[in-house]
Design an enzyme around this catalytic site. Structure first.
Site, PDB file in Angstrom:
ATOM      1  N   GLU A  53       0.806  -1.221   0.000  1.00  0.00           N
ATOM      2  CA  GLU A  53       0.000   0.000   0.000  1.00  0.00           C
ATOM      3  C   GLU A  53       0.843   1.276   0.000  1.00  0.00           C
ATOM      4  O   GLU A  53       0.434   2.295  -0.555  1.00  0.00           O
ATOM      5  CB  GLU A  53      -0.953   0.002   1.196  1.00  0.00           C
ATOM      6  CG  GLU A  53      -2.062  -1.036   1.106  1.00  0.00           C
ATOM      7  CD  GLU A  53      -1.666  -2.405   1.666  1.00  0.00           C
ATOM      8  OE1 GLU A  53      -2.538  -3.290   1.736  1.00  0.00           O
ATOM      9  OE2 GLU A  53      -0.483  -2.579   2.039  1.00  0.00           O
ATOM     10  N   PHE A 115     -11.448  -7.593  13.499  1.00  0.00           N
ATOM     11  CA  PHE A 115     -10.381  -8.042  12.590  1.00  0.00           C
ATOM     12  C   PHE A 115     -10.061  -6.954  11.571  1.00  0.00           C
ATOM     13  O   PHE A 115     -10.951  -6.403  10.942  1.00  0.00           O
ATOM     14  CB  PHE A 115     -10.813  -9.325  11.869  1.00  0.00           C
ATOM     15  CG  PHE A 115      -9.808  -9.822  10.868  1.00  0.00           C
ATOM     16  CD1 PHE A 115      -8.568 -10.294  11.284  1.00  0.00           C
ATOM     17  CD2 PHE A 115     -10.085  -9.800   9.511  1.00  0.00           C
ATOM     18  CE1 PHE A 115      -7.632 -10.741  10.355  1.00  0.00           C
ATOM     19  CE2 PHE A 115      -9.154 -10.252   8.587  1.00  0.00           C
ATOM     20  CZ  PHE A 115      -7.914 -10.724   9.012  1.00  0.00           C
ATOM     21  N   GLN A 116      -8.791  -6.628  11.457  1.00  0.00           N
ATOM     22  CA  GLN A 116      -8.275  -5.592  10.554  1.00  0.00           C
ATOM     23  C   GLN A 116      -8.940  -4.238  10.787  1.00  0.00           C
ATOM     24  O   GLN A 116      -9.206  -3.480   9.857  1.00  0.00           O
ATOM     25  CB  GLN A 116      -8.394  -6.015   9.085  1.00  0.00           C
ATOM     26  CG  GLN A 116      -7.439  -7.153   8.723  1.00  0.00           C
ATOM     27  CD  GLN A 116      -7.297  -7.379   7.236  1.00  0.00           C
ATOM     28  OE1 GLN A 116      -8.207  -7.103   6.468  1.00  0.00           O
ATOM     29  NE2 GLN A 116      -6.150  -7.906   6.813  1.00  0.00           N
ATOM     30  N   LYS A 165     -17.557  -0.826   5.722  1.00  0.00           N
ATOM     31  CA  LYS A 165     -18.057  -1.773   4.731  1.00  0.00           C
ATOM     32  C   LYS A 165     -19.576  -1.733   4.621  1.00  0.00           C
ATOM     33  O   LYS A 165     -20.131  -1.858   3.514  1.00  0.00           O
ATOM     34  CB  LYS A 165     -17.595  -3.184   5.098  1.00  0.00           C
ATOM     35  CG  LYS A 165     -17.844  -4.203   3.986  1.00  0.00           C
ATOM     36  CD  LYS A 165     -17.144  -5.516   4.271  1.00  0.00           C
ATOM     37  CE  LYS A 165     -17.290  -6.477   3.092  1.00  0.00           C
ATOM     38  NZ  LYS A 165     -16.562  -7.755   3.319  1.00  0.00           N
ATOM     39  N   MET A 484      24.399   9.007   2.264  1.00  0.00           N
ATOM     40  CA  MET A 484      24.210  10.229   3.034  1.00  0.00           C
ATOM     41  C   MET A 484      24.425   9.979   4.521  1.00  0.00           C
ATOM     42  O   MET A 484      24.977  10.830   5.237  1.00  0.00           O
ATOM     43  CB  MET A 484      22.821  10.821   2.783  1.00  0.00           C
ATOM     44  CG  MET A 484      22.666  12.244   3.288  1.00  0.00           C
ATOM     45  SD  MET A 484      23.810  13.413   2.497  1.00  0.00           S
ATOM     46  CE  MET A 484      22.971  13.726   0.951  1.00  0.00           C
TER      47      MET A 484
END
Length: 587
Positions: A53, A115-116, A165, A484
């Site tokens: 993502e 969940f999630q 949802k 760097m």
């Protein structure tokens, strides 16, 4: 229930169509399956399946930065949303317009550690311009349209829509974007004309002026860059650009002093330090530009144009602050200049240019061109020269020394051709950003200038390139270390290079081939042009692994917290001040 009602997922797709969205970058999951089902049923919006993502958000950033449009991201709930957070903050810091749609658990489960589940609105509040938890189907369309308005107007930035949802599956009415006007968000576009007139008067009296322009010029649109160019030519003033502003003025213009700041040119930094009038256009006085704030442009009258009121006097106190879109303000400034009897002090300006040209003679970006090994600056210069034959060239970068060398040695003649992570400095930005750029400009040459450490952060997106037939070129300056980090350790931490050397690096040629792309390598100077030519000519994703001098560091350099005239040209230079354990210069 009206027979014309739509599900929340259908409302979302209709709203995206209404907003002119043609591509979404995303990754599916349980909470967003109703949306993916609707995507499957249509063919107006293309979905690009990334491999993580975070890559989706950076890809949307590349798309947005190279087009001026709003980038759109679709991720699932929980880890899908949290994986997107770094990209959202990156877009916030660099003022990139994004709308990120996050799935969420059903509303009755919010707060139950389902969940999630994640508190997405809470987590993203500090790293977005605005966010919505969409609980009501009746106002969903309005919220989506508002999200696009907020993302692209004023100072651009990312907006999150957290979509449960059950709301995706509920039925409601659609509202078109034409009917949506935000109740309270009214960014100021036009500048205060009295302040513009005052600014013009100050500019006309300048003897040692400088124009300091940033990413706000590019965000304002192509007209703003044209107006900046017009102002520069009209006044004969020197102009410097920030890292995010490169391309706002053609690099070939004689008035361009190069980039300003920590790894900017000697002439740009000295001109900023010694000027008597400083006009800041669409920049925010970032710490990498200002250095020591009490020593920043100490004797100048300061004028600041910015669309974000909170940026005025936030870091540097200015004498004249003008809130407004830089394109509109520059247009009015030029009109006021032309309508009056304003004339620059030509004798003083010529004298100022003589001083600047003496600083230019220092050739602060020089390096050992006779070295037998490939110097990273040389690799960038050859890439620039050989890519000029292509009509359209877009450059993205990862973050580190290679990023600064690219900014110094790749020259941009147009805005929106340079995509880099400036404010947040996100390693792993360049490869997914190049995906978004290539999608937006399918016939262009898109090159990600990378380091071997940073490219590994999002290497999995090579798979995305191959799946979608995107011929992005990855040009790795491979010095086998986190360059760097090592540079700062050598200069500021007694040469104790703790954990900055890369061990067990992959064979990038074989890795490219394993993904289905093309792998190339150059280890000698005489191989470089051939490898670059083959890379550019390929119609497939390419990784070109360029073995560069591991001892080379990026100069010039102004240490963090130092003044512009405390510039280092090599590791042998002394800081001229005590350095604290955190690397800040102590005055």
């Amino acid at each position: 229930m009206s027979k014309n009602q739509l599900s929340g997922a259908q409302i979302l797709l209709k709203a995206l169509n209404d907003q002119g969205v043609d591509v979404i970058f995303g990754y599916p999951g349980g909470a967003v399956l109703p949306i993916y089902d609707e995507l499957f049923k249509q063919n107006k919006i293309k979905h690009i399946l990334v491999r993580q993502e975070g890559g989706a958000v950076h890809a949307a950033e590349g798309y947005a930065r190279s087009t001026g449009k709003v980038g759109v991201v679709l991720v699932t709930s929980g880890p899908g949303a949290t994986n997107a957070v770094t990209g959202l903050l990156d877009a916030m810091m660099d003022s990139i317009p994004l709308v990120c749609i996050c799935g969420q658990v059903p509303t009755h489960l919010i707060g139950n550690d389902a969940f999630q589940e994640a508190d997405t609105t809470g987590i993203t509040r500090p790293c977005t311009k605005h966010n919505y938890l969409a609980k009501d189907i009746d106002i969903l369309a309005r919220q989506i349209h508002e999200a696009f308005l907020v993302a692209k107007s004023g100072r651009p930035g990312p907006v999150v829509i957290d979509l449960p949802k059950d709301v995706m599956m509920a039925q409601g009415d659609y509202i078109s974007s034409a009917k949506v006007i935000h109740k309270s968000y009214r960014p100021q576009i036009k500048g205060d004309i009295s302040k513009i007139e005052e600014a013009v008067k100050v500019i006309a009296g300048a003897k040692k002026p400088i124009i300091y322009a940033g990413g706000g010029v590019i965000n304002s649109g192509p007209q703003a860059s044209q107006l900046l160019n017009q102002l520069v030519q009209m006044t004969d003033f020197p102009c410097t650009l920030t890292l995010m502003g490169l391309g706002a003025l053609p690099a070939s213009d004689k008035h361009f002093l190069g980039m300003l700041g920590m790894h900017g040119t000697y002439e740009a930094n000295m001109a900023m330090h010694d000027c008597d009038v400083m006009l800041c256009v669409g920049a925010r006085f970032d710490d990498r530009v200002t250095g020591r704030t009490d020593a920043f442009s100490p004797n100048s009258t300061k004028i600041h144009i910015d669309i974000d009121p909170s940026s005025i006097n936030k870091t540097i106190n200015v004498d004249i602050g003008i809130v407004g879109d830089v394109g509109h303000v520059l247009e009015d400034m030029i009109k006021v200049w032309k309508s009056g009897q304003n004339r620059c002090d030509e004798k003083s300006i010529k004298s100022w240019w003589k001083t600047i040209n003496k600083w230019r003679e220092r050739k602060s970006l020089s390096y050992d061109k006779d070295a037998t090994v490939i110097k990273p600056q040389y690799a960038i210069e050859r890439l620039y020269e050989l890519s000029k034959k292509h009509n359209e060239v877009y450059i993205t970068t990862e973050v580190g020394q290679h990023q600064m060398w690219a900014a110094q040695h790749f020259h941009f003649e147009h805005p929106n051709r340079w995509m880099t992570s400036g404010g947040l400095g996100t390693m792993g930005y360049g490869l997914p950003a190049a995906i978004g750029v290539q999608l937006a400009h399918p016939k262009a040459l898109v090159v990600d200038i990378a380091g071997e450490a940073s490219i590994l952060m999002n290497m999995q997106e090579m798979s995305t390139l191959v799946q979608h037939n995107l011929p992005v070129k990855v040009f790795i300056l491979n010095n086998e270390c986190m360059g760097m980090v090592k540079q700062w350790q050598e200069l500021l931490h007694g040469g104790r290079c703790a954990e900055s050397y890369m061990q067990a690096l992959p064979d990038f040629v074989k890795l490219a081939e394993a993904y289905g792309g093309v792998g190339l390598r150059a280890t000698k100077k005489e191989q470089l042009d051939s490898v670059i030519g083959e890379m550019i000519a390929s119609d497939r994703p390419v990784i070109a692994d360029i073995a560069v001098d591991p001892k080379e560091n990026c100069f010039p350099m102004i240490p963090s917290g130092a003044a512009h005239n405390e510039i280092l040209f090599s590791a042998a230079d002394k800081l001229g001040a005590e350095v604290s354990e955190d690397g800040m210069v102590m005055v």
